[in-house]
Scaffold this motif. Structure first.
Motif, mmCIF file in Angstrom:
data_model
loop_
_atom_site.group_PDB
_atom_site.id
_atom_site.type_symbol
_atom_site.label_atom_id
_atom_site.label_comp_id
_atom_site.label_asym_id
_atom_site.label_seq_id
_atom_site.Cartn_x
_atom_site.Cartn_y
_atom_site.Cartn_z
ATOM 1 N N ARG A 36 3.537 -0.447 -11.149
ATOM 2 C CA ARG A 36 2.380 0.374 -11.041
ATOM 3 C C ARG A 36 2.111 0.842 -9.822
ATOM 4 N NH1 ARG A 36 -2.128 -2.139 -9.272
ATOM 5 N NH2 ARG A 36 -1.465 -4.040 -9.097
ATOM 6 N N GLU A 37 1.547 1.871 -9.943
ATOM 7 C CA GLU A 37 1.232 2.990 -9.118
ATOM 8 C C GLU A 37 -0.201 2.903 -8.740
ATOM 9 O OE1 GLU A 37 2.944 5.541 -6.155
ATOM 10 O OE2 GLU A 37 3.975 4.331 -7.573
ATOM 11 N N GLY A 38 -0.804 2.247 -7.739
ATOM 12 C CA GLY A 38 -2.235 2.147 -7.459
ATOM 13 C C GLY A 38 -2.757 2.806 -6.426
ATOM 14 N N THR A 39 -4.189 2.405 -5.828
ATOM 15 C CA THR A 39 -4.525 2.612 -4.554
ATOM 16 C C THR A 39 -3.510 2.221 -3.575
ATOM 17 O OG1 THR A 39 -6.650 2.345 -5.666
ATOM 18 C CG2 THR A 39 -6.820 2.900 -3.231
ATOM 19 N N PRO A 40 -3.210 3.062 -2.506
ATOM 20 C CA PRO A 40 -2.298 2.388 -1.792
ATOM 21 C C PRO A 40 -2.854 1.203 -0.751
ATOM 22 C CG PRO A 40 -2.351 4.685 -1.531
ATOM 23 C CD PRO A 40 -3.475 4.327 -2.346
ATOM 24 N N LEU A 41 -2.165 0.285 -0.287
ATOM 25 C CA LEU A 41 -2.584 -0.836 0.394
ATOM 26 C C LEU A 41 -1.940 -0.756 1.915
ATOM 27 C CD1 LEU A 41 -3.962 -3.552 -0.092
ATOM 28 C CD2 LEU A 41 -1.812 -4.522 -0.424
ATOM 29 N N GLU A 42 -2.855 -0.749 2.843
ATOM 30 C CA GLU A 42 -2.366 -0.508 4.115
ATOM 31 C C GLU A 42 -2.316 -1.845 4.536
ATOM 32 O OE1 GLU A 42 -4.666 0.798 7.761
ATOM 33 O OE2 GLU A 42 -2.831 -0.407 8.150
ATOM 34 N N ILE A 43 -1.163 -2.027 5.011
ATOM 35 C CA ILE A 43 -0.495 -3.197 5.893
ATOM 36 C C ILE A 43 0.054 -2.936 7.311
ATOM 37 C CG2 ILE A 43 0.766 -5.399 5.966
ATOM 38 C CD1 ILE A 43 0.936 -4.966 2.654
ATOM 39 N N VAL A 65 0.645 -11.202 8.667
ATOM 40 C CA VAL A 65 1.519 -12.142 9.820
ATOM 41 C C VAL A 65 2.758 -11.694 9.736
ATOM 42 C CG1 VAL A 65 2.076 -14.489 10.337
ATOM 43 C CG2 VAL A 65 -0.393 -13.916 9.178
ATOM 44 N N GLY A 66 3.322 -11.628 11.033
ATOM 45 C CA GLY A 66 4.643 -10.921 11.463
ATOM 46 C C GLY A 66 4.816 -9.924 12.032
ATOM 47 N N ASN A 67 5.993 -9.626 12.725
ATOM 48 C CA ASN A 67 6.018 -8.252 13.398
ATOM 49 C C ASN A 67 5.914 -7.077 12.328
ATOM 50 O OD1 ASN A 67 6.518 -8.965 16.185
ATOM 51 N ND2 ASN A 67 8.564 -9.715 15.530
ATOM 52 N N LEU A 68 5.626 -5.668 12.910
ATOM 53 C CA LEU A 68 5.441 -4.698 11.920
ATOM 54 C C LEU A 68 6.638 -4.579 10.988
ATOM 55 C CD1 LEU A 68 4.147 -2.356 14.633
ATOM 56 C CD2 LEU A 68 2.738 -3.512 12.864
ATOM 57 N N ALA A 69 6.593 -4.092 9.951
ATOM 58 C CA ALA A 69 7.577 -4.141 8.943
ATOM 59 C C ALA A 69 8.164 -2.685 9.562
ATOM 60 C CB ALA A 69 7.198 -3.971 7.884
ATOM 61 N N GLN A 70 9.374 -2.752 9.435
ATOM 62 C CA GLN A 70 10.154 -1.202 9.936
ATOM 63 C C GLN A 70 10.015 -0.378 8.660
ATOM 64 O OE1 GLN A 70 14.314 -2.581 10.404
ATOM 65 N NE2 GLN A 70 13.923 -3.199 12.369
ATOM 66 N N ARG A 71 10.026 -0.800 7.386
ATOM 67 C CA ARG A 71 9.739 0.012 6.306
ATOM 68 C C ARG A 71 9.225 -1.021 5.239
ATOM 69 N NH1 ARG A 71 14.887 0.653 3.365
ATOM 70 N NH2 ARG A 71 15.690 -1.076 4.428
ATOM 71 N N ALA A 72 8.645 -0.387 4.173
ATOM 72 C CA ALA A 72 8.102 -1.010 2.967
ATOM 73 C C ALA A 72 7.724 -0.047 1.775
ATOM 74 C CB ALA A 72 7.047 -2.007 3.289
ATOM 75 N N ASP A 73 8.658 0.013 0.999
ATOM 76 C CA ASP A 73 8.384 1.130 -0.102
ATOM 77 C C ASP A 73 7.699 0.520 -1.325
ATOM 78 O OD1 ASP A 73 10.370 3.077 1.139
ATOM 79 O OD2 ASP A 73 11.569 1.356 0.780
#
Ligand SMILES: Cc1cc2nc3c(=O)[nH]c(=O)nc-3n(C[C@H](O)[C@H](O)[C@H](O)COP(=O)(O)OP(=O)(O)OC[C@H]3O[C@@H](n4cnc5c(N)ncnc54)[C@H](O)[C@@H]3O)c2cc1C
Length: 416
Positions: free
Chosen positions: A19-26, A68-76
């Motif tokens: 599904r392509e939805g409203t982008p979630l900001e993490i 929770v956790g360090n910043l993700a380097q990438r997440a597609d």
């Protein structure tokens, strides 16, 4: 291939919703594609496809604590476990349940109660899932009676970042030979594997549950009383809360057979002048102390250090939620001091505060976890205050289980 959206590159996977939805900001990353495999086998295919496409995923259950956790380097993409839910098996004679990882905790709890048992997991969060709670090793105050998530899991089915579907443990814990890998996966926050399902040892429903509350003008005395109360036979939880100007409160939940609970309650009342309150007050205090603050830290502590550390921290404008019997403390704050300019995020205003936390952790020979923080602060510091010595081992484990960095690269200690 480059330039195509993640959804486009993952289209056509069988038994897998895309599904392509409203982008979630993490943590500043915007992720719009959600991949939801409907079976463990489809999860294997999804991870193999992510590997083949060189894409990275953040696993999501109920979505309560994705930060929770360090910043993700990438997440597609977000890899959702909602298609992996359900009570697969519940043995009402033995008190053992096998549950899908995407099962909401509330549903798992209701199924256990219907069978005459209780689910020994009390992490909060609306729609929190079994897999999310295990992956985060999330505990609530009742861990004093229930024990930690790793203690109640008999076995796990997981799909590693390599795409291998593996099982550790099972219906009986004796199925484990050698190192119990479930202990590694629980608390790995979606960085090594996706938990697909778990066998849980349920606990008998208590005959009586009672929540007692006491206030104390003296925070040190409240901590000492909390520690003593944690040792009562029927103590299932004990928290000491300190919220700004309010008097410190001690909340003790007793659970068990009628006689023990009543005896313990009498003894506690003689010591603390307690009053009985609604059981729901425990969850309300926890939600108020921890919810909504800009910065939240979890700090492990030896019982002998509680009083001194809590006194020291309470001179700062923060909320404290202490679990003396479990040996840890939650600290939540929105500013470092009362003067203008003490809001954090401004320059290096947090440095002295973190120096104090580092010193406390050093004295306790432990580390702490920054569970919530603004993105700019997470850019500056590792949220796991781990010493550098275990990092080569962590790196080797990540390489072995998730060789292409498909699962939340960068989020572990040392930004691995
Ligand atoms: C008000 C409030 C208070 C809280 N208090 C506490 C507390 O006192 N102590 C505490 O420990 N926690 C606390 N939490 C955290 C919370 O209880 C859990 O972390 C959360 O409920 C986990 O469930 P979830 O399904 O929402 O997980 P999510 O938020 O979706 O995921 C949590 C983490 O687990 C990973 N993950 C999710 N599912 C899987 C899976 N199947 N396999 C592998 N990785 C997965 C995610 O990538 C993420 O890193 C609190 C949360 C709230 C909202």
């Amino acid at each position: 291939m480059m330039g195509q959206s993640a959804s486009h590159r993952l289209a056509g996977l069988e038994n897998c919703e895309l599904r392509e939805g409203t982008p979630l900001e993490i943590d500043g990353l915007e992720i719009a594609s959600v991949l939801a495999p409907q079976s463990p086998e489809a999860l294997v295919d999804a991870i193999l496809a992510l590997r083949a496409e060189g894409l990275a995923a953040l696993v999501v259950g109920g979505g309560n604590r994705l930060e929770v956790g360090n910043l993700a380097q990438r997440a597609d993409v977000l890899l959702s476990t909602r298609g992996l839910s359900g009570v697969h098996e519940l043995d009402a004679d033995e008190g053992i349940a096998r549950l899908g990882a995407g099962t909401p905790l509330a549903q798992a709890r209701a199924a256990a109660v219907e069978a005459g048992w209780e689910l020994p997991l009390d992490a909060p969060g609306p729609g929190a899932t079994l897999g999310g709670v295990l992956a985060a090793a999330a505990t609530g105050p009742r861990a004093l009676g229930y024990r930690q998530p790793r203690d109640v899991v008999l076995g796990l089915d997981v799909v590693l970042g390599s795409g291998d579907l593996t099982r550790c443990g099972g219906r009986v814990v004796k199925n484990v030979t050698g190192y119990d890998l479930a202990k590694l996966y629980i608390g790995s926050r979606g960085t090594l594997c996706v938990i697909a399902s778990a066998w849980i040892r349920l606990v008998p429903s208590p005959q009586r549950v009672l929540l007692l509350e006491a206030s104390s003008a003296d925070l040190g005395a409240a901590c000492r009383a909390g520690l003593r109360a944690s040792r009562f036979n029927s103590a299932r939880s004990c928290v000491v809360s300190f919220e700004g100007d309010a008097e410190p409160r001690v909340l003790v939940e007793l659970a068990g057979d009628e006689t023990t609970v009543v005896n313990d309650a009498d003894q506690l009342h003689a010591e603390l002048e307690t009053r009985t309150v609604e059981v729901a007050a425990l969850d309300a205090v926890r939600a108020r102390s921890l919810g909504g603050h800009r910065l939240a830290v979890r700090l492990p502590l030896l019982p002998s250090r509680f009083e001194a550390v809590v006194e020291r921290l309470s001179s700062h404008p923060c909320s404290l939620l202490a679990y003396p019997g479990l040996g840890y403390l939650h600290v939540a704050l929105d500013r470092v001091g009362d003067a203008p300019g003490d809001e954090f995020g401004e320059g290096d205003s947090m440095a002295p505060w973190f120096e104090m936390m580092d010193e406390i952790a050093r004295e306790a020979r432990g580390g702490y976890v920054v569970e919530r923080a603004p993105v700019d602060l997470k850019q500056q510091r590792d949220v796991f205050s781990t010493s550098s010595s275990p990092l080569p081992v962590l790196k080797a484990i990540k390489q072995r289980f998730d060789p292409d960095g498909v699962l939340a690269p960068g989020r572990s200690a040392g930004r691995i």
